[in-house]
Design an enzyme around this catalytic site. Structure first.
Site, short mmCIF file in Angstrom:
data_model
loop_
_atom_site.label_atom_id
_atom_site.label_comp_id
_atom_site.label_asym_id
_atom_site.label_seq_id
_atom_site.Cartn_x
_atom_site.Cartn_y
_atom_site.Cartn_z
N HIS A 148 -36.69 30.91 20.35
CA HIS A 148 -37.35 29.97 19.29
C HIS A 148 -37.91 31.24 17.90
CE1 HIS A 148 -40.07 27.39 16.75
NE2 HIS A 148 -40.72 28.12 16.28
N ASP A 202 -50.90 19.26 16.32
CA ASP A 202 -49.81 20.71 15.40
C ASP A 202 -49.32 19.66 14.29
OD1 ASP A 202 -48.30 22.79 14.93
OD2 ASP A 202 -47.28 21.85 15.09
N ARG A 260 -52.87 22.45 7.05
CA ARG A 260 -52.87 23.54 6.29
C ARG A 260 -51.63 24.04 5.62
NH1 ARG A 260 -50.46 26.10 10.97
NH2 ARG A 260 -49.88 27.61 10.85
N SER A 265 -49.89 27.13 16.67
CA SER A 265 -48.51 25.89 16.78
C SER A 265 -47.13 25.96 16.85
CB SER A 265 -48.81 26.00 15.10
OG SER A 265 -47.59 25.15 14.07
N LYS A 321 -46.78 24.16 20.70
CA LYS A 321 -45.47 23.25 20.64
C LYS A 321 -43.97 23.81 21.99
CE LYS A 321 -44.90 23.52 16.63
NZ LYS A 321 -44.61 23.65 15.07
N1 URA Z 1 -44.01 27.10 11.96
C1 URA Z 1 -45.07 26.20 13.06
O1 URA Z 1 -44.06 25.78 14.13
N2 URA Z 1 -46.46 26.60 12.97
C2 URA Z 1 -46.69 27.43 11.52
O2 URA Z 1 -47.24 27.71 11.85
C3 URA Z 1 -45.41 28.30 10.91
C4 URA Z 1 -44.42 28.18 11.13
#
Ligand code: URA
Length: 433
Positions: A82, A161, A168, A183, A187
């Site tokens: 990721h 999220d 946010r 966040s 996921k």
């Molecule tokens: N990518 C995400 O999935 N969440 C964040 O807060 C920042 C980047």
């Protein structure tokens, strides 16, 4: 329990208990807690931070806010990579087939473009007919039969999220380490892979602009993953300049194909080799040096390229596009951007280059915008290169001629040419194990 008391406790620098965090996440998702209280808490977290235990607890609460993907039909360890988001970052398109070609299952959920950063799902949709909305059963079958599948993030996974990120985004609370870490990892944990390699970007095109901040983010995410029983590592990598020589969906896919043939730009190739080697290492395929040798072998032999073709075919695309990239539709308009003076390219601001690609149609400014798959930028010179006045340093591509002027202006403003050659910056700053 009252949300007022939770906000006040964090505002005053206290540490939230797991029960308080669960109360917040559950209440926000089911609509009992209004946006203004959730926003106040996010801002308090932005100022006060969270300790490692709180950060792990909010991640688990985000993970548990929806379904957890159980690909029970997939045998063997599943491994994922990721990236925290970058410009020109097409590494997933290279790494996933490489790792799958070496016998490790890749069942990857990827995102769409976010702000100035691109998304793997948008890029893959450059292949006409490519489906990123497979059902869980199709996802499982494709991974078992082909060894690889890349799909879009299901909205059933980590719904907290989605809500929190949207909040946010409009309350200036995105760039908080515990909020970013939870966040991303919320996921990732919901996708339930066994091993995760994180590519934490640093520099002008990244959420974290300094190596120190990026290291803290990487450490937080590795800690969360380990606490949840995952095998983890993180690389901190440069995003001060765009990665590779292209920005924009089909341009990036074609560059990934070149890289899968063992060619491609050196920075992209070497980062892919490093990330893929770490993924294989976590999946117990050997030590890092042996994994690196294997990666270079499948890039040179065409086995990794074939894996990409297999995946494209399995997900509804035409595998011939992998071998004949001239089949990708071309942009109707292009324009060279030339050096304003002679000297060395000392800065090609990744974030601003990403925004220039957006202006050409390569991304979305609003959720409902339709992406121009052939739009984007090809870089003919990179930071550190010597350029002469009037020499082309980039080519802009778009389907709408009217967009060229603004993009050229943006690119010019984001490019610095000076007399002194800049000190080279490493591609990989650190590895967190
Ligand atoms: N990518 C995400 O999935 N969440 C964040 O807060 C920042 C980047």
């Amino acid at each position: 329990m009252r949300m007022y008391d939770i906000i006040k406790k964090k505002r005053d620098g206290g540490a939230l208990t797991s029960a308080e965090i669960d109360f917040f996440i559950r209440g926000y998702v089911n609509g009992d807690i209004p946006d203004y209280q959730a926003a106040a808490l996010c801002m308090a977290i932005w100022f006060r931070g969270m300790n490692a235990e709180e950060t792990a607890n909010i991640t688990l609460a985000i993970r548990d806010s929806g379904e957890i993907l159980h690909l029970s039909g997939v045998d063997g360890l599943r491994v994922d990579k990721h990236s925290t988001g970058g410009v020109g970052d097409k590494t997933s398109l290279v790494i996933a087939p490489v790792v799958a070609a070496l016998g490790v299952k890749v069942a990857k959920m990827s995102g769409r473009g976010l702000g100035h950063t691109g998304g793997t799902v948008d890029k893959l949709e450059s292949f006409a007919g490519f489906r990123t909305d497979l059902s869980v059963a199709e996802f499982e079958r494709t991974v078992n039969e082909t060894g690889i599948a890349i799909v879009g993030q299901s909205s059933d996974l980590a719904p907290a999220d989605k809500l929190l990120y949207a909040l946010r985004d409009v309350t200036a609370t995105v760039d908080s380490i515990p909020l970013i870490a939870s966040s991303i990892m919320g996921k990732k944990l919901a996708a339930d892979d066994d091993c995760i390699v994180l590519d934490v970007k640093t520099g002008s095109g990244a959420f974290m602009k300094s190596v120190d901040e990026s290291r803290k983010l990487a450490e937080a995410m590795v800690d969360i993953g380990k606490r949840a029983g995952k095998k983890m590592c993180a690389l901190i990598t440069d995003m001060d300049r765009p990665l590779g020589n292209t920005i924009g969906n089909s341009l990036e896919v074609i560059e990934a194909i070149e890289t899968l043939k063992g060619n491609g730009p050196e920075d992209l190739r070497e980062l892919c080799v490093a990330l893929a080697s770490h993924m294989l290492c976590l999946a117990e395929k050997g030590d890092l040096a042996a994994c690196e040798t294997d990666v270079r072998r499948v890039l040179a032999s065409g086995e990794a390229l074939q894996k990409l073709a297999d995946m494209v075919e399995a997900q509804g695309g035409d595998r011939r596009w992998v071998y004949e990239p001239e089949r990708f539709p071309k942009a109707a308009y292009s324009r060279e951007v030339c050096a304003a003076r002679s000297g060395y390219l000392t800065h090609t601001d990744a974030e601003e280059y990403g925004r220039a690609a957006l202006l050409l149609g390569a991304g979305r400014s609003k959720k409902e915008d339709v992406i121009d798959q052939s739009a984007g930028i090809r870089l003919l010179a990179k930071t550190g290169d010597r350029v002469e006045k009037g020499m082309p340093i980039a080519i802009l591509y778009t389907s709408k001629e009217a967009l060229l002027d603004a993009a050229e202006e943006a690119l010019d403003a984001a490019t610095r040419i000076e007399d002194t050659q800049p000190t080279p910056v490493p591609l990989i700053f650190d590895t967190i194990l």
